[in-house]
Motif scaffolding. Sequence first.
Motif, mmCIF file in Angstrom:
data_model
loop_
_atom_site.group_PDB
_atom_site.id
_atom_site.type_symbol
_atom_site.label_atom_id
_atom_site.label_comp_id
_atom_site.label_asym_id
_atom_site.label_seq_id
_atom_site.Cartn_x
_atom_site.Cartn_y
_atom_site.Cartn_z
ATOM 1 N N LEU A 18 17.756 -58.895 2.164
ATOM 2 C CA LEU A 18 16.386 -59.410 2.187
ATOM 3 C C LEU A 18 16.348 -60.921 1.958
ATOM 4 O O LEU A 18 15.361 -61.573 2.299
ATOM 5 C CB LEU A 18 15.527 -58.680 1.143
ATOM 6 N N THR A 19 17.427 -61.493 1.403
ATOM 7 C CA THR A 19 17.484 -62.963 1.292
ATOM 8 C C THR A 19 17.491 -63.579 2.687
ATOM 9 O O THR A 19 16.932 -64.652 2.892
ATOM 10 C CB THR A 19 18.736 -63.435 0.520
ATOM 11 N N THR A 20 18.125 -62.895 3.630
ATOM 12 C CA THR A 20 18.107 -63.373 5.018
ATOM 13 C C THR A 20 16.699 -63.234 5.606
ATOM 14 O O THR A 20 16.215 -64.131 6.302
ATOM 15 C CB THR A 20 19.129 -62.584 5.866
ATOM 16 N N VAL A 21 16.043 -62.128 5.297
ATOM 17 C CA VAL A 21 14.664 -61.925 5.762
ATOM 18 C C VAL A 21 13.764 -63.036 5.212
ATOM 19 O O VAL A 21 12.933 -63.600 5.933
ATOM 20 C CB VAL A 21 14.132 -60.541 5.329
ATOM 21 N N LYS A 22 13.960 -63.371 3.953
ATOM 22 C CA LYS A 22 13.167 -64.435 3.327
ATOM 23 C C LYS A 22 13.304 -65.747 4.113
ATOM 24 O O LYS A 22 12.325 -66.418 4.415
ATOM 25 C CB LYS A 22 13.642 -64.624 1.880
ATOM 26 N N GLU A 23 14.546 -66.081 4.445
ATOM 27 C CA GLU A 23 14.803 -67.336 5.170
ATOM 28 C C GLU A 23 14.273 -67.248 6.605
ATOM 29 O O GLU A 23 13.730 -68.223 7.135
ATOM 30 C CB GLU A 23 16.311 -67.633 5.154
#
Lengths: 271, 271
Positions: free
Chosen positions: A16-21
């Motif tokens: 989800l850190t990738t989704v955030k970015e």
Amino acid sequence: MDNRAIGVFDSGLGGLTTVKELRRLLPYENIVYLGDTGRVPYGTRGRETIQKYAMQDMAFLQSHNVKMIIAACGTASSAITSEMTSHLGVPFSGVVLPAAQAACASSISGRIGVIGTTATVRSGAYGRAVRGINPDARVFGSACPLFVPLVENGFIQPDNEITIKVARIYLEPIIKFETDTLILGCTHYPIIYDILNQLLDYKVTLIDPGKEVARWAHSYLISEDMLSSSQQKGGCEFFVTDAPDSFSSTADIFLGEHVDSQVTQIDLEAI
Amino acid sequence: MDNRAIGVFDSGLGGLTTVKELRRLLPYENIVYLGDTGRVPYGTRGRETIQKYAMQDMAFLQSHNVKMIIAACGTASSAITSEMTSHLGVPFSGVVLPAAQAACASSISGRIGVIGTTATVRSGAYGRAVRGINPDARVFGSACPLFVPLVENGFIQPDNEITIKVARIYLEPIIKFETDTLILGCTHYPIIYDILNQLLDYKVTLIDPGKEVARWAHSYLISEDMLSSSQQKGGCEFFVTDAPDSFSSTADIFLGEHVDSQVTQIDLEAI
């Protein structure tokens, strides 16, 4: 223009850190996220098992007619081969190559460290990717199997004595190797960024692969004219393989915002 | 007499401590062991997912025509209901009831502690089992999610500062509760017996459920005249769901002897 969603998968919720970015860089895109929470973690498993699980994850995203597939999981990315992605019919990236490119751009000495799960470090994927870009670079890996459970159990405060002690053990070979750049090769590690940075005396550039792959997606969609034509904020659909009960509380840590979207439990074995 | 094998399953390899005790008590019995290493751990997952995995584990052992099924896994044992085992056609036990009986027999104050995975403690299974035997007993549980990764990564020396610090946090509520008996509700915990014993000031009786269920099996087979008629040392067959490469080194820790039997990888999803 391509109004289909971007597909992102991870062994769990760290992706989800990738989704955030992605949401920061590409606010108008829809995203379909799959977290294989019923079989997380991947990082302790054998290569063939990881490949099998990753194939099922990608097949699920394909079935949702996505325009691009991103493996946000360091372990899965290290195990996925080009043969496995050549038939997807949509562009694919794991985190390894974007992170290796960022590391090579950052490193002056060419001495690059990688920390990751046991499977990631054992795969040697980061070493191959880095040397493909800079044949003179040297890569040193250190497996950090306790970081994921420590983060998931909330041992993340910058002054947490237990996590500092564990990190000191894991970083010792990295420090000895005198790296000037360190790839945080697992989604959970940026959560303890401050601890790592402090132990490295603030002298080492830390690369976050989850952010780098989001930047890759951003560039790719622009260059291939595949951006969504929507002018409204994109939505997220979340799928998990274990009960979604605890999704929200954990997801908030990685996503940095509260998730009020529907979270659906699915059975990958039935696909 | 019944010459069929005893079936034992666990989420991973910790259940081999039960196999070790079975081999000591019942040396002439054959054993079929299944470790679901491709999906371990169970202890962080939701109840329904654990039940689904346990059903697949038991179906696999049934397909090997065993005479008894033992869930050596604390988490699976806490999630399995009598409905799930009533159709097995062979006697079944998890670790909960034998451990609860041993704890009730040992405790004078009736103040019994349970440490286990998040799923085990959340299930309340030990509390129900203990109160079924002694309605006046009081049970206090503390989840210890970092113990499994610490043990699996070798942080097990009696003077290991990191494990001692973590154990101090987890045992604090147990000590406050003034238990005289503590159930080590996960296969991995007996490996750090010395650390736990020391932190509890050697004042608390520690119950090892893996041993207790082996004692139950021993009594049951004798009382039901189901012992093997063989006069030769029994053999073990091992099955895992991830690559068997690392089986031997990890298995030796729990089994206390070197495993030279064949280890076979199987696909539970295909059963």
